[in-house]
Design a protein around this motif. Structure first.
Motif, PDB file in Angstrom:
ATOM      1  N   THR A  25     -16.486 -31.769  -0.118  1.00 18.41           N
ATOM      2  CA  THR A  25     -16.574 -32.924   0.181  1.00 18.41           C
ATOM      3  C   THR A  25     -18.518 -33.452  -0.908  1.00 18.41           C
ATOM      4  OG1 THR A  25     -17.716 -31.752   1.482  1.00 18.41           O
ATOM      5  CG2 THR A  25     -17.911 -33.404   1.677  1.00 18.41           C
ATOM      6  N   GLY A  26     -18.669 -33.366  -2.099  1.00 21.84           N
ATOM      7  CA  GLY A  26     -18.834 -33.534  -2.696  1.00 21.84           C
ATOM      8  C   GLY A  26     -18.500 -34.406  -3.803  1.00 21.84           C
ATOM      9  N   LEU A  27     -17.260 -33.960  -4.265  1.00 25.06           N
ATOM     10  CA  LEU A  27     -16.488 -34.949  -5.111  1.00 25.06           C
ATOM     11  C   LEU A  27     -15.506 -35.679  -4.339  1.00 25.06           C
ATOM     12  CD1 LEU A  27     -15.078 -34.110  -7.978  1.00 25.06           C
ATOM     13  CD2 LEU A  27     -13.154 -32.058  -6.972  1.00 25.06           C
ATOM     14  N   ARG A  28     -15.131 -35.272  -3.041  1.00 25.06           N
ATOM     15  CA  ARG A  28     -14.267 -36.816  -2.119  1.00 25.06           C
ATOM     16  C   ARG A  28     -15.289 -37.934  -2.558  1.00 25.06           C
ATOM     17  NH1 ARG A  28     -13.143 -33.276   1.314  1.00 25.06           N
ATOM     18  NH2 ARG A  28     -15.132 -33.858   2.976  1.00 25.06           N
ATOM     19  N   THR A  29     -16.697 -37.826  -1.914  1.00 25.48           N
ATOM     20  CA  THR A  29     -18.150 -38.533  -1.891  1.00 25.48           C
ATOM     21  C   THR A  29     -18.049 -39.829  -3.202  1.00 25.48           C
ATOM     22  OG1 THR A  29     -18.979 -37.380  -0.738  1.00 25.48           O
ATOM     23  CG2 THR A  29     -20.245 -39.087  -1.795  1.00 25.48           C
ATOM     24  N   LEU A  30     -17.706 -38.976  -4.009  1.00 25.47           N
ATOM     25  CA  LEU A  30     -17.998 -39.583  -6.237  1.00 25.47           C
ATOM     26  C   LEU A  30     -16.701 -40.375  -5.856  1.00 25.47           C
ATOM     27  CD1 LEU A  30     -19.408 -38.561  -8.454  1.00 25.47           C
ATOM     28  CD2 LEU A  30     -17.575 -37.100  -9.073  1.00 25.47           C
ATOM     29  N   GLU A  46     -21.913 -36.207   5.125  1.00 22.11           N
ATOM     30  CA  GLU A  46     -20.459 -36.036   5.593  1.00 22.11           C
ATOM     31  C   GLU A  46     -19.807 -34.816   6.117  1.00 22.11           C
ATOM     32  OE1 GLU A  46     -17.861 -38.433   4.476  1.00 22.11           O
ATOM     33  OE2 GLU A  46     -19.408 -40.150   3.895  1.00 22.11           O
ATOM     34  N   LEU A  47     -21.284 -33.675   5.903  1.00 19.56           N
ATOM     35  CA  LEU A  47     -20.727 -32.982   7.104  1.00 19.56           C
ATOM     36  C   LEU A  47     -21.226 -32.551   8.356  1.00 19.56           C
ATOM     37  CD1 LEU A  47     -20.752 -30.381   3.795  1.00 19.56           C
ATOM     38  CD2 LEU A  47     -18.809 -30.689   5.325  1.00 19.56           C
ATOM     39  N   ASP A  48     -21.277 -33.394   8.666  1.00 15.53           N
ATOM     40  CA  ASP A  48     -22.695 -34.158  10.190  1.00 15.53           C
ATOM     41  C   ASP A  48     -23.183 -32.855  10.196  1.00 15.53           C
ATOM     42  OD1 ASP A  48     -23.108 -34.526  12.625  1.00 15.53           O
ATOM     43  OD2 ASP A  48     -21.060 -33.444  13.568  1.00 15.53           O
ATOM     44  N   THR A  49     -24.224 -32.604   9.190  1.00 16.93           N
ATOM     45  CA  THR A  49     -24.937 -31.493   8.776  1.00 16.93           C
ATOM     46  C   THR A  49     -26.794 -32.223   8.407  1.00 16.93           C
ATOM     47  OG1 THR A  49     -25.980 -29.391   8.697  1.00 16.93           O
ATOM     48  CG2 THR A  49     -24.423 -30.276   7.033  1.00 16.93           C
ATOM     49  N   GLY A  50     -27.464 -31.726   8.559  1.00 11.27           N
ATOM     50  CA  GLY A  50     -28.699 -32.117   7.898  1.00 11.27           C
ATOM     51  C   GLY A  50     -28.476 -31.594   6.832  1.00 11.27           C
ATOM     52  N   ALA A  51     -29.960 -32.088   5.078  1.00  8.25           N
ATOM     53  CA  ALA A  51     -29.226 -32.014   3.897  1.00  8.25           C
ATOM     54  C   ALA A  51     -30.023 -30.200   3.611  1.00  8.25           C
ATOM     55  CB  ALA A  51     -30.624 -32.950   3.250  1.00  8.25           C
ATOM     56  N   ALA A  52     -31.082 -29.996   5.020  1.00  9.22           N
ATOM     57  CA  ALA A  52     -31.878 -28.964   4.257  1.00  9.22           C
ATOM     58  C   ALA A  52     -30.910 -27.465   4.746  1.00  9.22           C
ATOM     59  CB  ALA A  52     -32.691 -27.921   5.092  1.00  9.22           C
ATOM     60  N   SER A  53     -29.865 -27.343   5.192  1.00  9.19           N
ATOM     61  CA  SER A  53     -28.431 -27.091   5.674  1.00  9.19           C
ATOM     62  C   SER A  53     -27.990 -26.464   3.836  1.00  9.19           C
ATOM     63  CB  SER A  53     -27.756 -26.952   6.168  1.00  9.19           C
ATOM     64  OG  SER A  53     -28.222 -27.218   7.896  1.00  9.19           O
ATOM     65  N   GLY A  67     -21.144 -27.456 -10.515  1.00 10.47           N
ATOM     66  CA  GLY A  67     -19.945 -26.872  -8.872  1.00 10.47           C
ATOM     67  C   GLY A  67     -18.664 -27.910  -9.009  1.00 10.47           C
ATOM     68  N   MET A  68     -18.652 -28.808  -8.997  1.00 10.47           N
ATOM     69  CA  MET A  68     -17.873 -29.680  -8.916  1.00 10.47           C
ATOM     70  C   MET A  68     -17.305 -29.964 -10.752  1.00 10.47           C
ATOM     71  SD  MET A  68     -20.130 -32.908  -7.250  1.00 10.47           S
ATOM     72  CE  MET A  68     -19.520 -34.410  -7.605  1.00 10.47           C
ATOM     73  N   LEU A  69     -17.983 -29.956 -10.938  1.00  9.19           N
ATOM     74  CA  LEU A  69     -17.005 -29.787 -13.339  1.00  9.19           C
ATOM     75  C   LEU A  69     -16.347 -28.387 -13.157  1.00  9.19           C
ATOM     76  CD1 LEU A  69     -16.914 -30.815 -15.237  1.00  9.19           C
ATOM     77  CD2 LEU A  69     -18.874 -29.685 -16.121  1.00  9.19           C
TER      78      LEU A  69
END
Length: 355
Positions: A25-30, A46-53, A67-69
């Protein structure tokens, strides 16, 4: 007329969160909105959740980027066609192309030393190809660092014909470069004064980061160094004329190998001489049936803690320090070294990467 209430249970079930899903999801956002939009909050949205999760799966934004790299480098295919040079070129060009497709990810690669599974796997392939081409193990080891930097730098500029020319030049230089001095050998009693002088020279850079007391600290005494020499646990890297330019002394603490000191004359910095000495110490420890190697270091000095982390050392929580290391730390504290953050580190000999 009011509509009938809709049960929450009627909502589509969310895809379970995982580290892989967060990274994808991070890669898609990037790719969609650029590196400036990549935040933990945005990925959570984007994942329909809270940042803390997300923090269950990634430690922070840096961990997400790492991790994306690694995810992108996992998609670089192995090179199978042609001689070793052609395969190195194929591998490097594929890595450049993979990174260049994602805005800002090449800068992540350029700024961080590779420590993840697929980044290291890529370098292992490069190392094997260089060895196939006849490059000696020491030169091949530090050449991998140069090639990785080449991949990251050219990916920032989208590669191209210039990148291919630069790689050819780089490979020509690697093949033509002889090993400077070496190999590692045992230190001699008559070289103890030279080891002390190396220590003084190696200490000078600490003054440049505000650690003048460390820079001015006296090297180990002749008696201390002489004990390591007598026990056969002091090694040097000699220059082309046989004179030591770096040394390592290895102790035994808590029944395991312990690097008491490893120092390189700053005039010879950047040639991975320290790594070669540590590799030798690791080989000695393995040959003597030991399981790990430890050291103590300044955690925020670039050529100390961060450097050892890149090699594969990990920090030991103070509560987990065994008795011998705890005694060493007590001596260091008494000596005033804890004016700057300092800690113990260990590395598993079974997983140590030589080269």
């Amino acid at each position: 007329m009011n509509a009938a209430p809709v049960s929450r249970r009627a909502r589509p079930a969310k895809v379970p969160l995982s580290r892989e899903l967060v990274i994808e999801t991070g890669l898609r956002t990037l790719d969609t909105d650029g590196s400036g939009a990549l935040t933990m909050r945005r990925v959570a949205k984007e994942l329909d959740t809270g940042a803390a999760s997300l923090y269950v799966y990634v430690a922070n934004r840096d961990d997400l980027l790492t991790g994306m790299l690694d995810h992108v480098l996992a998609q670089v295919p192995a090179a199978t066609e042609g001689d070793w040079r052609a395969r190195v070129t194929q591998l490097v060009e594929a890595a450049i192309e993979a990174l260049a497709r994602h805005d800002g990810l090449a800068l992540v690669a350029f700024g961080w030393f590779p420590t993840t599974r697929h980044a290291l796997g890529l370098l292992e392939q490069v190392l094997a190809l260089l060895r196939e081409g006849g490059v000696d193990p020491v030169t091949a080891g530090w050449a991998c660092d140069l090639i990785y930097r080449h991949i990251a730098a050219e990916a920032v500029d989208d590669g191209g014909e210039r990148a291919r020319w630069n790689l050819r030049t780089l490979l020509n230089g690697i093949v033509a470069t002889p090993v400077g001095g070496g190999p590692v050998r045992l230190a001699r009693a008559e070289e103890i004064a030279a080891l002390q002088e190396i220590e003084r020279r190696a200490g000078a850079p600490f003054a440049e980061v505000g650690m003048r007391a460390v820079a001015e600290d006296e090297p180990p005494s002749r008696e201390v160094l002489g004990g390591f020499v007598s026990d056969g646990r002091a090694w040097v890297w000699p220059d082309e004329n046989g004179r030591p330019v770096a040394y390592l002394v290895l102790g035994l603490v808590d029944g395991q190998a312990h690097i008491e000191q490893v120092s390189v004359d700053p005039a010879h910095a950047g040639a991975r001489i320290g790594k070669r000495l540590i590799d030798h110490a690791v080989g000695w420890a393995k040959g003597n049936g030991l399981r790990e190697i430890t050291l103590t270091t300044f955690t925020q000095v670039p050529w100390n803690g961060p450097y050892y982390e890149r090699l594969g050392f990990t920090y030991i929580p103070p509560a987990d320090e065994p008795r011998g290391l705890r005694a060493i730390r007590a001596d260091e504290i008494a000596h005033g070294l804890d004016e700057w953050p300092r800690a113990c580190m260990r590395a598993d000999l079974a997983t140590w990467r030589t080269g």
